[in-house]
Design an enzyme around this catalytic site. Structure first.
Site, PDB file in Angstrom:
ATOM      1  N   SER A 213       4.863   7.417  -6.885  1.00  0.00           N
ATOM      2  CA  SER A 213       3.641   7.696  -7.612  1.00  0.00           C
ATOM      3  C   SER A 213       2.637   6.559  -7.473  1.00  0.00           C
ATOM      4  O   SER A 213       2.987   5.418  -7.130  1.00  0.00           O
ATOM      5  CB  SER A 213       3.954   7.903  -9.094  1.00  0.00           C
ATOM      6  OG  SER A 213       4.372   6.673  -9.687  1.00  0.00           O
ATOM      7  N   GLU A 234       3.486   4.474   0.378  1.00  0.00           N
ATOM      8  CA  GLU A 234       3.160   5.887   0.627  1.00  0.00           C
ATOM      9  C   GLU A 234       3.184   6.560  -0.730  1.00  0.00           C
ATOM     10  O   GLU A 234       4.240   6.741  -1.331  1.00  0.00           O
ATOM     11  CB  GLU A 234       4.163   6.516   1.600  1.00  0.00           C
ATOM     12  CG  GLU A 234       3.704   7.878   2.105  1.00  0.00           C
ATOM     13  CD  GLU A 234       4.306   9.034   1.339  1.00  0.00           C
ATOM     14  OE1 GLU A 234       3.605   9.558   0.430  1.00  0.00           O
ATOM     15  OE2 GLU A 234       5.452   9.417   1.618  1.00  0.00           O
ATOM     16  N   CYS A 268       4.658  15.175  -1.100  1.00  0.00           N
ATOM     17  CA  CYS A 268       3.351  14.506  -1.056  1.00  0.00           C
ATOM     18  C   CYS A 268       2.472  15.111   0.028  1.00  0.00           C
ATOM     19  O   CYS A 268       1.249  15.178  -0.119  1.00  0.00           O
ATOM     20  CB  CYS A 268       3.533  13.012  -0.801  1.00  0.00           C
ATOM     21  SG  CYS A 268       4.369  12.153  -2.144  1.00  0.00           S
TER      22      CYS A 268
END
Length: 467
Positions: A213, A234, A268
């Protein structure tokens, strides 16, 4: 958050684990430090032999570890097997290519003639123990795509995995141990998030990588920055999926369903915002909504299931809040919009959510900016390419993007103007060992995979010789 395996399909706690004590953490750090001093001097051939052995073991374990992943975080069993196979592929790719990727670089003699050097080159050396803070959504792949290049570069790994996938985390340590890696080359640290700062501040930890996150990334980056340690982040994504008039609408809509619902929508790089030219909007909306509504929600161990439960109750509830906020502010629900009403016996307490499509999205809605981590899609109508780019870039994130068009001018424009780490044309975003992966803006920095990824945790050393 306790360290435990909780089956998200039933809400049942299956197994709990004790957190490492400070003494246990110290033993792991000492082992990693000692291992690095010897492992860093091994040859590429020795490292490749070990990684190939790990790949062989993982291939043999594929069905068992797939069931473990599905039990711990709820992805459909077929997707879990595919994840394990992808890890095997990446291990073998790095075993075969790392030496080439990290070969010494020699600048042209004409470029260094006035430097005073007879010979000059760039030599890549490993940094040391790398702390990896990893998420639960791809519990095997996220780790392997860090570990394979890091180990082939001569680094060693310390894994702090998500607290809800402890059995997968322990499997990874055991995998590298069985493959023959020296003790300490790869250690799993069963610790909570509060322990990360102390570990990262330890002088024996050289660098860190985090997938997760935005708040977690900020925290790790702040500590690493204070310690002047390299990081790769990332973070989240709210990837646009742009459909232009020249696209194959049938194919674009079919792939869109997979792009949104893959991994139960918890990816994601899943397409989340579907931005469609007005000329083909109605045709796309009809096909895409029908495809989402037709997905089978149920037991992730059942081979016929398309969408399993979300990994946590809080994740399911947070997704519901985003949808409810959008509806209160005027969004239209085309399908789904809540928890499934009819589930197989035994799954009533599971953390399921219906595949959902919303339209009529405005900037006033939270869902316009916040990442939807679950099978919820937002659908936008745009008048032209200029508006498509504007809507696509109207996000804090910039991980990847998808564009559907047969017009080469469209392709050039979107590649030039989309603010993302990747642009996938006429196909859904995917990661591949040979291609760099990462984002811009609040999606993070640095790259994983490919030659770019293996060099992230290397010291590019200038070697200059006068004679």
């Amino acid at each position: 958050m306790p360290i435990a395996t909780v089956n998200p399909a039933t809400g049942e706690t299956l197994k709990t684990f004790d957190e490492l004590t400070p003494d246990g953490i110290e033993r792991c750090l000492a082992a990693a430090d000692a291992a690095f001093r010897g492992y860093r001097t091994t040859t590429f051939a020795e490292r490749a032999r070990l990684l190939e052995r790990a790949a062989d073991l993982l291939e043999a374990d594929r069905d068992d570890i797939a069931r473990t992943m599905t039990t711990e975080m709820g992805k459909p069993l077929g997707a879990a097997r595919a994840e394990a196979a992808k890890c095997v592929k990446a291990m073998r790719w790095y075993a075969a290519n790392a030496e080439r990727l990290l070969a010494d670089e020699h600048p042209p003699e004409a470029d260094i003639r006035d430097s005073g050097a007879v010979h000059a080159r760039v030599h890549y050396r490993p940094l040391g123990p790398v702390l990896a803070v990893m998420p639960w959504n791809f519990p095997l792949w996220q780790v392997v795509r860090f570990a394979a290049p890091a180990l082939m570069a001569g680094n060693v790994g310390l894994l702090k995995h998500a607290s809800n996938v402890p059995q997968t985390a322990l499997y990874l340590e055991d995998l590298f141990r069985r493959a023959g890696y020296p003790d300490g080359c790869f250690r799993t640290l069963l610790v909570g998030s509060r322990a990360v700062e102390g570990i990262l501040r330890d002088d024996r930890v050289a660098a860190a990588t985090l997938t997760g996150s935005e708040p977690a990334g900020r925290s790790v980056a702040a500590v690493a920055g204070d310690e002047i340690k390299k990081t790769v982040l990332e973070l989240g994504g709210s990837d646009p999926y742009v459909v232009m008039p020249s696209a194959d609408i049938e194919e674009a809509a079919r792939v869109a369903v997979t792009a949104r619902a893959q991994n139960n929508g918890q990816s994601c790089i899943a397409a989340k915002r579907f931005i469609v030219h007005t000329d083909v909007f109605d045709a796309f909306r009809e096909r895409f909504t029908a495809g989402m509504a037709a997905l089978t929600v149920g037991d992730p161990m059942d081979e016929s299931t398309d969408v399993g439960p979300l990994a946590s109750e809080s994740g399911r509830d947070g997704l519901q809040e985003l949808v409810e906020d959008a509806v209160r502010r005027g969004a239209t629900v085309l399908c789904g919009g809540g928890r499934p009403r009819h589930l197989p016996e035994g799954l009533e307490r599971g953390w399921f959510y219906e595949p959902t499509v919303l339209t009529g999205i405005t900037p006033a809605m939270r869902i316009h900016q916040e990442e939807t981590f679950g099978p919820v899609a937002t659908l936008y109508r745009v008048a032209d390419a200029e508006e498509a780019v504007a809507v696509a870039n109207d996000t804090y994130f910039g991980l990847s993007s998808n564009v559907w068009t047969r017009d080469e001018e469209d392709v050039r424009r979107f590649v030039r103007d989309l603010e993302a780490g990747g642009v996938f044309v006429n196909g859904m975003t995917a990661s591949h060992p040979a291609l760099p992966f990462g984002g811009v803006k609040r999606s993070g920095y640095g790259r994983e995979l490919s030659g770019h990824g293996i060099k992230e945790f290397c010291n590019a050393t200038t070697v200059w010789q006068a004679s």
